[in-house]
Design a protein around this motif. Sequence first.
Motif, PDB file in Angstrom:
ATOM      1  N   VAL A  57     -13.551   5.920  -4.055  1.00 31.38           N
ATOM      2  CA  VAL A  57     -14.724   5.458  -4.784  1.00 31.38           C
ATOM      3  C   VAL A  57     -15.996   5.668  -3.978  1.00 31.38           C
ATOM      4  CG1 VAL A  57     -15.799   3.465  -5.905  1.00 31.38           C
ATOM      5  CG2 VAL A  57     -13.306   3.766  -6.003  1.00 31.38           C
ATOM      6  N   GLY A  58     -15.931   5.401  -2.670  1.00 33.17           N
ATOM      7  CA  GLY A  58     -17.109   5.558  -1.822  1.00 33.17           C
ATOM      8  C   GLY A  58     -17.044   4.634  -0.618  1.00 33.17           C
ATOM      9  N   THR A  59     -18.135   4.570   0.135  1.00 37.98           N
ATOM     10  CA  THR A  59     -18.222   3.706   1.316  1.00 37.98           C
ATOM     11  C   THR A  59     -19.086   2.500   0.992  1.00 37.98           C
ATOM     12  OG1 THR A  59     -17.991   5.605   2.787  1.00 37.98           O
ATOM     13  CG2 THR A  59     -18.893   3.592   3.742  1.00 37.98           C
ATOM     14  N   GLU A  60     -18.590   1.307   1.314  1.00 42.72           N
ATOM     15  CA  GLU A  60     -19.282   0.078   0.969  1.00 42.72           C
ATOM     16  C   GLU A  60     -19.216  -0.922   2.119  1.00 42.72           C
ATOM     17  OE1 GLU A  60     -17.340  -1.265  -2.571  1.00 42.72           O
ATOM     18  OE2 GLU A  60     -17.559   0.671  -3.583  1.00 42.72           O
ATOM     19  N   ASP A  61     -20.043  -1.944   2.047  1.00 42.90           N
ATOM     20  CA  ASP A  61     -20.036  -3.006   3.051  1.00 42.90           C
ATOM     21  C   ASP A  61     -19.075  -4.112   2.622  1.00 42.90           C
ATOM     22  OD1 ASP A  61     -21.686  -4.406   5.434  1.00 42.90           O
ATOM     23  OD2 ASP A  61     -21.300  -5.888   3.868  1.00 42.90           O
ATOM     24  N   VAL A  62     -18.169  -4.498   3.528  1.00 42.73           N
ATOM     25  CA  VAL A  62     -17.236  -5.586   3.267  1.00 42.73           C
ATOM     26  C   VAL A  62     -17.319  -6.567   4.440  1.00 42.73           C
ATOM     27  CG1 VAL A  62     -14.831  -6.261   2.931  1.00 42.73           C
ATOM     28  CG2 VAL A  62     -15.674  -4.139   1.924  1.00 42.73           C
ATOM     29  N   ASN A  63     -17.862  -7.733   4.175  1.00 41.83           N
ATOM     30  CA  ASN A  63     -18.006  -8.762   5.208  1.00 41.83           C
ATOM     31  C   ASN A  63     -18.702  -8.231   6.460  1.00 41.83           C
ATOM     32  OD1 ASN A  63     -16.650 -10.717   3.618  1.00 41.83           O
ATOM     33  ND2 ASN A  63     -14.671  -9.914   4.280  1.00 41.83           N
ATOM     34  N   GLY A  64     -19.763  -7.453   6.236  1.00 39.65           N
ATOM     35  CA  GLY A  64     -20.553  -6.954   7.348  1.00 39.65           C
ATOM     36  C   GLY A  64     -20.006  -5.713   8.028  1.00 39.65           C
ATOM     37  N   LYS A  65     -18.912  -5.154   7.489  1.00 39.06           N
ATOM     38  CA  LYS A  65     -18.322  -3.957   8.067  1.00 39.06           C
ATOM     39  C   LYS A  65     -18.295  -2.827   7.045  1.00 39.06           C
ATOM     40  CE  LYS A  65     -14.453  -5.994   9.130  1.00 39.06           C
ATOM     41  NZ  LYS A  65     -13.082  -6.232   9.670  1.00 39.06           N
ATOM     42  N   SER A  66     -18.519  -1.611   7.515  1.00 40.19           N
ATOM     43  CA  SER A  66     -18.456  -0.447   6.640  1.00 40.19           C
ATOM     44  C   SER A  66     -16.995  -0.145   6.324  1.00 40.19           C
ATOM     45  CB  SER A  66     -19.101   0.759   7.326  1.00 40.19           C
ATOM     46  OG  SER A  66     -19.001   1.915   6.506  1.00 40.19           O
ATOM     47  N   ALA A  67     -16.691   0.076   5.052  1.00 38.85           N
ATOM     48  CA  ALA A  67     -15.310   0.331   4.649  1.00 38.85           C
ATOM     49  C   ALA A  67     -15.274   1.355   3.521  1.00 38.85           C
ATOM     50  CB  ALA A  67     -14.640  -0.965   4.204  1.00 38.85           C
ATOM     51  N   VAL A  68     -14.222   2.165   3.516  1.00 38.18           N
ATOM     52  CA  VAL A  68     -14.019   3.157   2.458  1.00 38.18           C
ATOM     53  C   VAL A  68     -13.232   2.512   1.329  1.00 38.18           C
ATOM     54  CG1 VAL A  68     -13.075   5.410   1.855  1.00 38.18           C
ATOM     55  CG2 VAL A  68     -14.047   5.028   4.137  1.00 38.18           C
ATOM     56  N   HIS A  69     -13.730   2.656   0.128  1.00 37.94           N
ATOM     57  CA  HIS A  69     -13.156   2.034  -1.064  1.00 37.94           C
ATOM     58  C   HIS A  69     -12.269   3.043  -1.801  1.00 37.94           C
ATOM     59  CE1 HIS A  69     -14.144  -0.035  -5.215  1.00 37.94           C
ATOM     60  NE2 HIS A  69     -12.838   0.008  -4.960  1.00 37.94           N
ATOM     61  N   TYR A  70     -10.996   2.687  -2.009  1.00 38.12           N
ATOM     62  CA  TYR A  70     -10.044   3.506  -2.753  1.00 38.12           C
ATOM     63  C   TYR A  70      -9.597   2.732  -3.994  1.00 38.12           C
ATOM     64  CZ  TYR A  70      -9.512   5.865   1.797  1.00 38.12           C
ATOM     65  OH  TYR A  70      -9.740   6.517   2.986  1.00 38.12           O
ATOM     66  N   ARG A  71      -9.197   3.467  -5.031  1.00 38.72           N
ATOM     67  CA  ARG A  71      -8.669   2.826  -6.242  1.00 38.72           C
ATOM     68  C   ARG A  71      -7.403   3.559  -6.683  1.00 38.72           C
ATOM     69  NH1 ARG A  71     -13.089   2.102 -10.222  1.00 38.72           N
ATOM     70  NH2 ARG A  71     -13.421   0.233  -8.945  1.00 38.72           N
ATOM     71  N   ALA A  72      -6.418   2.778  -7.130  1.00 37.29           N
ATOM     72  CA  ALA A  72      -5.152   3.361  -7.589  1.00 37.29           C
ATOM     73  C   ALA A  72      -4.633   2.580  -8.788  1.00 37.29           C
ATOM     74  CB  ALA A  72      -4.124   3.342  -6.469  1.00 37.29           C
ATOM     75  N   LEU A 109       0.829  -1.205   0.000  1.00 38.40           N
ATOM     76  CA  LEU A 109       0.000   0.000   0.000  1.00 38.40           C
ATOM     77  C   LEU A 109       0.865   1.258   0.000  1.00 38.40           C
ATOM     78  CD1 LEU A 109      -2.776  -0.996   2.568  1.00 38.40           C
ATOM     79  CD2 LEU A 109      -2.854  -1.109   0.084  1.00 38.40           C
ATOM     80  N   LYS A 110       2.049   1.151   0.558  1.00 36.27           N
ATOM     81  CA  LYS A 110       2.946   2.321   0.573  1.00 36.27           C
ATOM     82  C   LYS A 110       3.352   2.725  -0.845  1.00 36.27           C
ATOM     83  CE  LYS A 110       4.941   1.305   5.140  1.00 36.27           C
ATOM     84  NZ  LYS A 110       4.174   0.084   5.416  1.00 36.27           N
ATOM     85  N   SER A 111       3.340   1.755  -1.754  1.00 41.00           N
ATOM     86  CA  SER A 111       3.752   2.058  -3.125  1.00 41.00           C
ATOM     87  C   SER A 111       2.721   2.901  -3.864  1.00 41.00           C
ATOM     88  CB  SER A 111       3.984   0.754  -3.894  1.00 41.00           C
ATOM     89  OG  SER A 111       2.753   0.102  -4.128  1.00 41.00           O
ATOM     90  N   LEU A 112       1.554   3.103  -3.253  1.00 34.03           N
ATOM     91  CA  LEU A 112       0.516   3.863  -3.933  1.00 34.03           C
ATOM     92  C   LEU A 112       0.901   5.323  -4.140  1.00 34.03           C
ATOM     93  CD1 LEU A 112      -2.668   2.337  -2.280  1.00 34.03           C
ATOM     94  CD2 LEU A 112      -1.652   1.800  -4.493  1.00 34.03           C
ATOM     95  N   LYS A 113       1.924   5.784  -3.433  1.00 30.93           N
ATOM     96  CA  LYS A 113       2.373   7.155  -3.675  1.00 30.93           C
ATOM     97  C   LYS A 113       2.976   7.290  -5.072  1.00 30.93           C
ATOM     98  CE  LYS A 113       6.874   6.537  -1.400  1.00 30.93           C
ATOM     99  NZ  LYS A 113       7.727   6.983  -0.268  1.00 30.93           N
ATOM    100  N   TRP A 114       3.273   6.156  -5.710  1.00 31.27           N
ATOM    101  CA  TRP A 114       3.798   6.199  -7.072  1.00 31.27           C
ATOM    102  C   TRP A 114       2.705   5.946  -8.101  1.00 31.27           C
ATOM    103  CZ3 TRP A 114       8.099   8.415  -6.230  1.00 31.27           C
ATOM    104  CH2 TRP A 114       8.858   8.105  -5.101  1.00 31.27           C
ATOM    105  N   ALA A 115       1.464   5.887  -7.643  1.00 30.62           N
ATOM    106  CA  ALA A 115       0.355   5.644  -8.556  1.00 30.62           C
ATOM    107  C   ALA A 115       0.142   6.833  -9.486  1.00 30.62           C
ATOM    108  CB  ALA A 115      -0.925   5.373  -7.759  1.00 30.62           C
ATOM    109  N   SER A 116      -0.375   6.538 -10.694  1.00 32.51           N
ATOM    110  CA  SER A 116      -0.673   7.610 -11.636  1.00 32.51           C
ATOM    111  C   SER A 116      -1.910   8.378 -11.187  1.00 32.51           C
ATOM    112  CB  SER A 116      -0.885   7.028 -13.041  1.00 32.51           C
ATOM    113  OG  SER A 116      -1.928   6.061 -13.030  1.00 32.51           O
ATOM    114  N   ASN A 117      -2.760   7.724 -10.382  1.00 31.45           N
ATOM    115  CA  ASN A 117      -3.884   8.424  -9.764  1.00 31.45           C
ATOM    116  C   ASN A 117      -4.410   7.587  -8.608  1.00 31.45           C
ATOM    117  OD1 ASN A 117      -6.259   6.677 -10.729  1.00 31.45           O
ATOM    118  ND2 ASN A 117      -5.261   7.207 -12.670  1.00 31.45           N
ATOM    119  N   VAL A 118      -4.975   8.239  -7.621  1.00 29.42           N
ATOM    120  CA  VAL A 118      -5.625   7.582  -6.492  1.00 29.42           C
ATOM    121  C   VAL A 118      -6.967   8.265  -6.287  1.00 29.42           C
ATOM    122  CG1 VAL A 118      -5.512   6.988  -4.046  1.00 29.42           C
ATOM    123  CG2 VAL A 118      -3.410   7.071  -5.386  1.00 29.42           C
ATOM    124  N   THR A 119      -8.038   7.496  -6.221  1.00 23.43           N
ATOM    125  CA  THR A 119      -9.369   8.080  -6.045  1.00 23.43           C
ATOM    126  C   THR A 119     -10.113   7.399  -4.906  1.00 23.43           C
ATOM    127  OG1 THR A 119     -10.347   6.558  -7.669  1.00 23.43           O
ATOM    128  CG2 THR A 119      -9.558   8.687  -8.479  1.00 23.43           C
TER     129      THR A 119
END
Length: 285
Positions: A185-200, A173-183
Amino acid sequence: MKTGTVTAAIAAALIVTAGVSGCTSGASAGGSVGDSVGDSVGKKAVDSAETLVAALTKASDEASKAGSADIRMSVTMPGTGGKPTQVSGVYSWGNGLAMEGEMSAKDLQMEELVADGTITYRMVGGAYYYGIDPAPSGPFKGKSWLKVEASAILGEKGAAGLNAGNNDPTAGLKSLKWASNVTKVGTEDVNGKSAVHYRANIPLDKLGEAKSAFGAMGGGSATELVSDIWVDDKGMPARLNQTFGEVAVNVDFVSFGVAKEISAPPAADTADMTELIKNGGAGQG
């Protein structure tokens, strides 16, 4: 057991090691997500991108401290007809890199080697071990484990990623600072838990040793690694999905800190198939 089926098994266990943590060597190439966004849309966007990267880096740091995780994973590669290989088990990086889990014997085309339809596998010291029912005769007579060195599938360079620094399933995940973009996406349910969704999107030239690993698994002509990361309300990674060409990997982090000692099986119970696989041979199966 044929070379191709071992490749699928190796890939499933390898992806969260060399495939993810190998990305961290991109720093030497220069140019961060902040630079990329800043050049095109100005300071406000730079701050936004840096904020997102900071959140992901913090999640990586917190997860790394845990030393181990219970994971559920699926890997899809070229030549499998779109059918993913399913993996579940414990991944440990607190005291050396290791993993232990279960896979479907049918997925590995090893149904004839076990009675219950499940293969127990271990990854220890850059080698993979597959538990089988002891055979009464033949080349595996009396052996309850088959061993394959990662280098037999990935080559020496690709296998080196297993023993590189920062090898835990979230260090990448630390390598994401070299991503061409990071966005975000939104908040979603993951295995019954609320989680923030990122894309890189991480360009090929920033992947470091991971390029060899993904290439060995059939990444083809892909030019970037697309990562989707979900961070839960406690700031811990809940899910990590990665796509590199036709290779797709989905990892769910069920829990962290599930410490477990994972060791190589006794040599007397193990049949080493490394040279057989390197030479393109096939064992019974």
